[in-house]
Design a protein around this motif. Sequence first.
Motif, mmCIF file in Angstrom:
data_model
loop_
_atom_site.group_PDB
_atom_site.id
_atom_site.type_symbol
_atom_site.label_atom_id
_atom_site.label_comp_id
_atom_site.label_asym_id
_atom_site.label_seq_id
_atom_site.Cartn_x
_atom_site.Cartn_y
_atom_site.Cartn_z
ATOM 1 N N LEU A 53 -9.481 -8.584 3.153
ATOM 2 C CA LEU A 53 -9.170 -9.921 2.650
ATOM 3 C C LEU A 53 -8.862 -10.877 3.805
ATOM 4 N N LYS A 54 -8.223 -10.361 4.843
ATOM 5 C CA LYS A 54 -7.901 -11.181 6.010
ATOM 6 C C LYS A 54 -9.164 -11.570 6.767
ATOM 7 N N GLU A 55 -10.132 -10.672 6.813
ATOM 8 C CA GLU A 55 -11.379 -10.926 7.526
ATOM 9 C C GLU A 55 -12.363 -11.745 6.701
ATOM 10 N N GLU A 56 -12.191 -11.747 5.378
ATOM 11 C CA GLU A 56 -13.126 -12.435 4.485
ATOM 12 C C GLU A 56 -13.105 -13.948 4.757
ATOM 13 N N PRO A 57 -14.236 -14.545 5.183
ATOM 14 C CA PRO A 57 -14.243 -15.972 5.537
ATOM 15 C C PRO A 57 -14.175 -16.926 4.356
ATOM 16 N N LEU A 58 -14.429 -16.433 3.138
ATOM 17 C CA LEU A 58 -14.436 -17.333 1.983
ATOM 18 C C LEU A 58 -13.277 -17.112 1.022
ATOM 19 N N GLY A 59 -12.970 -15.871 0.718
ATOM 20 C CA GLY A 59 -12.054 -15.583 -0.377
ATOM 21 C C GLY A 59 -10.582 -15.683 -0.038
ATOM 22 N N ASN A 60 -9.812 -16.152 -0.994
ATOM 23 C CA ASN A 60 -8.350 -16.177 -0.896
ATOM 24 C C ASN A 60 -7.767 -15.628 -2.194
ATOM 25 N N MET A 61 -6.809 -14.729 -2.083
ATOM 26 C CA MET A 61 -6.223 -14.142 -3.281
ATOM 27 C C MET A 61 -4.971 -14.900 -3.682
ATOM 28 N N ASP A 120 -6.503 1.181 1.180
ATOM 29 C CA ASP A 120 -5.852 1.046 2.479
ATOM 30 C C ASP A 120 -6.559 0.039 3.381
ATOM 31 N N CYS A 121 -7.743 -0.447 2.960
ATOM 32 C CA CYS A 121 -8.490 -1.439 3.747
ATOM 33 C C CYS A 121 -8.497 -2.808 3.090
ATOM 34 N N PHE A 122 -7.925 -2.903 1.897
ATOM 35 C CA PHE A 122 -8.035 -4.141 1.115
ATOM 36 C C PHE A 122 -7.417 -5.346 1.826
ATOM 37 N N ALA A 123 -6.189 -5.187 2.336
ATOM 38 C CA ALA A 123 -5.507 -6.296 3.016
ATOM 39 C C ALA A 123 -6.281 -6.735 4.252
ATOM 40 N N GLU A 124 -6.812 -5.765 4.997
ATOM 41 C CA GLU A 124 -7.582 -6.079 6.203
ATOM 42 C C GLU A 124 -8.878 -6.799 5.845
ATOM 43 N N ASN A 155 -24.828 -2.824 -1.822
ATOM 44 C CA ASN A 155 -24.342 -3.039 -0.457
ATOM 45 C C ASN A 155 -23.218 -2.059 -0.152
ATOM 46 N N SER A 156 -23.101 -1.672 1.116
ATOM 47 C CA SER A 156 -21.995 -0.786 1.493
ATOM 48 C C SER A 156 -21.627 -1.024 2.952
ATOM 49 N N SER A 157 -20.347 -0.824 3.251
ATOM 50 C CA SER A 157 -19.861 -0.949 4.620
ATOM 51 C C SER A 157 -18.724 0.040 4.800
ATOM 52 N N ASP A 158 -17.982 -0.090 5.907
ATOM 53 C CA ASP A 158 -16.896 0.851 6.151
ATOM 54 C C ASP A 158 -15.693 0.597 5.251
ATOM 55 N N LYS A 159 -15.674 -0.572 4.569
ATOM 56 C CA LYS A 159 -14.536 -0.905 3.707
ATOM 57 C C LYS A 159 -14.910 -1.009 2.235
ATOM 58 N N ILE A 160 -16.134 -1.467 1.951
ATOM 59 C CA ILE A 160 -16.519 -1.724 0.561
ATOM 60 C C ILE A 160 -17.860 -1.110 0.199
ATOM 61 N N ILE A 161 -18.003 -0.873 -1.092
ATOM 62 C CA ILE A 161 -19.306 -0.550 -1.684
ATOM 63 C C ILE A 161 -19.448 -1.453 -2.892
ATOM 64 N N SER A 162 -20.538 -2.186 -2.961
ATOM 65 C CA SER A 162 -20.744 -3.101 -4.078
ATOM 66 C C SER A 162 -22.003 -2.724 -4.845
ATOM 67 N N GLY A 163 -21.999 -3.109 -6.120
ATOM 68 C CA GLY A 163 -23.134 -2.801 -6.975
ATOM 69 C C GLY A 163 -22.965 -3.433 -8.345
ATOM 70 N N THR A 164 -23.728 -2.952 -9.311
ATOM 71 C CA THR A 164 -23.699 -3.534 -10.653
ATOM 72 C C THR A 164 -23.371 -2.478 -11.699
ATOM 73 N N VAL A 169 0.844 -1.196 0.000
ATOM 74 C CA VAL A 169 0.000 0.000 0.000
ATOM 75 C C VAL A 169 0.882 1.250 0.000
ATOM 76 N N PRO A 170 0.569 2.212 -0.875
ATOM 77 C CA PRO A 170 1.347 3.462 -0.889
ATOM 78 C C PRO A 170 1.367 4.103 0.494
ATOM 79 N N GLN A 171 2.532 4.576 0.906
ATOM 80 C CA GLN A 171 2.685 5.131 2.246
ATOM 81 C C GLN A 171 1.803 6.365 2.426
ATOM 82 N N GLY A 172 1.117 6.391 3.575
ATOM 83 C CA GLY A 172 0.292 7.550 3.898
ATOM 84 C C GLY A 172 -1.052 7.594 3.194
ATOM 85 N N LEU A 173 -1.392 6.562 2.404
ATOM 86 C CA LEU A 173 -2.667 6.564 1.683
ATOM 87 C C LEU A 173 -3.827 6.301 2.640
#
Length: 268
Positions: free
Chosen positions: A205-213, A199-203, A178-187, A154-158
């Motif tokens: 992904l770590k919390e995501e119970p299904l997905g693995n990158m 800046d929230c992507f790594a966090e 759908n929307s939350s403090d980290k994501i907004i989803s739609g079509t 992640v770029p420093q200070g982002l």
Amino acid sequence: MTEQKRKLSKLCLTGFILSVLSPILLVLNTVLSSVIESYYDWSMYIYFSWLVIIVAATLPVVGLVLSIVGLITAAKKGKKGKGFGIAGIVLPNLYAAFIVAWVVIFGALMISGMASSKKAEEQSDLTYLGSIGYEENTEYDISQYRFRVEDEVVPQGLIVSDKEQVIYARSKLEKTTNSSDKIISGTYQNYNFMIIKRDCFAEWLKEEPLGNMSFTTDEYAVITYSITWEFSGGRICRLNVLKDPSGKFVIVTDCNDYKVITEFFEAE
């Protein structure tokens, strides 16, 4: 009649032997499977295995019947071999108890696993997404939008604010689901797009119970997740991971049409 002159009950002995043969056949089937698979085709191995399983399941039943009849006739005629007869009755019952216990334990584990999977799916942000299709429009170059190995840093200070994310989502998505403090989803053009703060992507992904990158051979990122089906074990889904040129957002989508992806990033 003296002990020396008493004859051995052949029924008791046969019933015992048939009961003992069942697990021996199953063990031999396992040992010989590799040999048969090496020298014959796979279908031959399947037929052979099923034949062995059917015979192994039938033998204890026949052994049980013969042992019961043998005990009765041995008692009437004063024959030896009652121990064989008793063993021929006990062994099939032990097999049956083992099978019942195995079915109960396996069933309980399966139900528990499905419940855990269902709970994970309910908690996942990915379950509404589909999967990457096989068709793509290669006339458009989307390499600049692909998330690569080096983008994990992640770029420093982002720091991306909620307001920035909302403005970005409104400019790109046709419909927000759908929307939350980290994501907004739609079509967008009937494809699902998930917009995640860089800046929230790594966090997330770590919390995501299904997905693995993971990364493909050309170092492009994909997210893999599995969902349970009602009548089968599950289905593996793959999603594209993209990045906004501004560096502030990561896009996860089931769209594999390069034309649509290009239009998504160009939309304002």
